[in-house]
Design a protein around this motif. Sequence first.
Motif, PDB file in Angstrom:
ATOM      1  N   GLY A 101       0.797  -1.217   0.000  1.00  0.00           N
ATOM      2  CA  GLY A 101       0.000   0.000   0.000  1.00  0.00           C
ATOM      3  C   GLY A 101       0.829   1.265   0.000  1.00  0.00           C
ATOM      4  O   GLY A 101       0.520   2.235  -0.712  1.00  0.00           O
ATOM      5  N   ALA A 102       1.904   1.285   0.780  1.00  0.00           N
ATOM      6  CA  ALA A 102       2.737   2.487   0.852  1.00  0.00           C
ATOM      7  C   ALA A 102       3.443   2.750  -0.466  1.00  0.00           C
ATOM      8  O   ALA A 102       3.607   3.899  -0.886  1.00  0.00           O
ATOM      9  N   LYS A 103       3.861   1.699  -1.147  1.00  0.00           N
ATOM     10  CA  LYS A 103       4.537   1.869  -2.437  1.00  0.00           C
ATOM     11  C   LYS A 103       3.581   2.412  -3.487  1.00  0.00           C
ATOM     12  O   LYS A 103       3.973   3.231  -4.326  1.00  0.00           O
ATOM     13  N   VAL A 104       2.349   1.955  -3.468  1.00  0.00           N
ATOM     14  CA  VAL A 104       1.353   2.451  -4.417  1.00  0.00           C
ATOM     15  C   VAL A 104       1.064   3.929  -4.149  1.00  0.00           C
ATOM     16  O   VAL A 104       0.997   4.748  -5.073  1.00  0.00           O
ATOM     17  N   TYR A 105       0.901   4.273  -2.892  1.00  0.00           N
ATOM     18  CA  TYR A 105       0.493   5.625  -2.491  1.00  0.00           C
ATOM     19  C   TYR A 105       1.604   6.636  -2.703  1.00  0.00           C
ATOM     20  O   TYR A 105       1.355   7.770  -3.128  1.00  0.00           O
ATOM     21  N   SER A 106       2.837   6.230  -2.405  1.00  0.00           N
ATOM     22  CA  SER A 106       3.967   7.155  -2.447  1.00  0.00           C
ATOM     23  C   SER A 106       4.258   7.607  -3.866  1.00  0.00           C
ATOM     24  O   SER A 106       4.422   6.797  -4.771  1.00  0.00           O
ATOM     25  N   GLY A 107       4.341   8.906  -4.066  1.00  0.00           N
ATOM     26  CA  GLY A 107       4.721   9.449  -5.364  1.00  0.00           C
ATOM     27  C   GLY A 107       3.621   9.475  -6.390  1.00  0.00           C
ATOM     28  O   GLY A 107       3.825   9.948  -7.514  1.00  0.00           O
ATOM     29  N   SER A 108       2.435   8.976  -6.033  1.00  0.00           N
ATOM     30  CA  SER A 108       1.334   8.989  -6.985  1.00  0.00           C
ATOM     31  C   SER A 108       0.688  10.374  -7.025  1.00  0.00           C
ATOM     32  O   SER A 108       0.714  11.124  -6.053  1.00  0.00           O
ATOM     33  N   ARG A 109       0.099  10.680  -8.156  1.00  0.00           N
ATOM     34  CA  ARG A 109      -0.574  11.967  -8.340  1.00  0.00           C
ATOM     35  C   ARG A 109      -2.075  11.735  -8.235  1.00  0.00           C
ATOM     36  O   ARG A 109      -2.649  10.952  -8.988  1.00  0.00           O
ATOM     37  N   PHE A 110      -2.710  12.406  -7.281  1.00  0.00           N
ATOM     38  CA  PHE A 110      -4.143  12.239  -7.122  1.00  0.00           C
ATOM     39  C   PHE A 110      -4.881  12.761  -8.352  1.00  0.00           C
ATOM     40  O   PHE A 110      -4.541  13.816  -8.898  1.00  0.00           O
ATOM     41  N   THR A 111      -5.881  12.016  -8.778  1.00  0.00           N
ATOM     42  CA  THR A 111      -6.654  12.401  -9.955  1.00  0.00           C
ATOM     43  C   THR A 111      -7.934  13.142  -9.577  1.00  0.00           C
ATOM     44  O   THR A 111      -8.691  13.557 -10.454  1.00  0.00           O
ATOM     45  N   GLY A 112      -8.179  13.295  -8.284  1.00  0.00           N
ATOM     46  CA  GLY A 112      -9.354  14.017  -7.804  1.00  0.00           C
ATOM     47  C   GLY A 112      -8.969  14.982  -6.704  1.00  0.00           C
ATOM     48  O   GLY A 112      -7.780  15.210  -6.440  1.00  0.00           O
ATOM     49  N   THR A 113      -9.968  15.533  -6.035  1.00  0.00           N
ATOM     50  CA  THR A 113      -9.712  16.526  -4.988  1.00  0.00           C
ATOM     51  C   THR A 113     -10.200  16.047  -3.622  1.00  0.00           C
ATOM     52  O   THR A 113     -10.382  16.848  -2.710  1.00  0.00           O
ATOM     53  N   ASP A 114     -10.398  14.742  -3.480  1.00  0.00           N
ATOM     54  CA  ASP A 114     -10.927  14.216  -2.219  1.00  0.00           C
ATOM     55  C   ASP A 114     -10.019  14.519  -1.033  1.00  0.00           C
ATOM     56  O   ASP A 114     -10.490  14.632   0.101  1.00  0.00           O
TER      57      ASP A 114
END
Length: 216
Positions: A101-114
């Motif tokens: 989970g941390a690897k997926v989350y880290s460095g990703s760009r959110f596609t929404g404004t939640d």
Amino acid sequence: MSTEKRAPLDRKRVADTALKLLNEVGLDGLTLRAIAKELDVKAPALYWHFKDKQALLDEMATEMCRRMVAGAALDPADTWQERLLKANRGLRAALLGYRDGAKVYSGSRFTGTDHARELEENLRLLTAAGFTLTQAVRAGATAYSYTIGFVTEEQGVRPLPDERREGYGVEERARLLADFPLAAAAGAEIFEDYDRHFEEGLELVVAGIEARYGST
């Protein structure tokens, strides 16, 4: 021929399926081909929604964030210290719900404004306590980076809370490092009791922010 109507293939359905599959195969095994098979479609169908795997990871991280903040209520009575502690405890708990989970989350760009509502409120709380906006951003980012790094290391040993990777037995490690007694003894502090270690480390980060910026 089955007449059962399938849900339309959209970004959310793909991301939901990818997150489910993530817990089974991990990030390395999560391919567009594997996701397409799970959805019973051809792999090219996914490219209508995501140009590459990173775009999919961005959407997965966004969905993880949506689930984390859905229905979450921020306590207006929180001090900034309490808010940082609560926010990062919640982040860790959310990340631990997914293999890698941390690897997926880290460095990703959110596609929404939640994520923006909670971010706005946290920055407002910090600046009201006397932080400049720059200091508030640094404080939040430092605590966030600590949490992401901690969970990345934690999941390297325990991919899911009920699993443990082979080779991380504390007793075996101590035997191999018998010529280095302090390093051997440190194993229990590094690879056991992650809940306590996280809490202590997060409290150190928050105390350091307070000492540095002197805002209460």
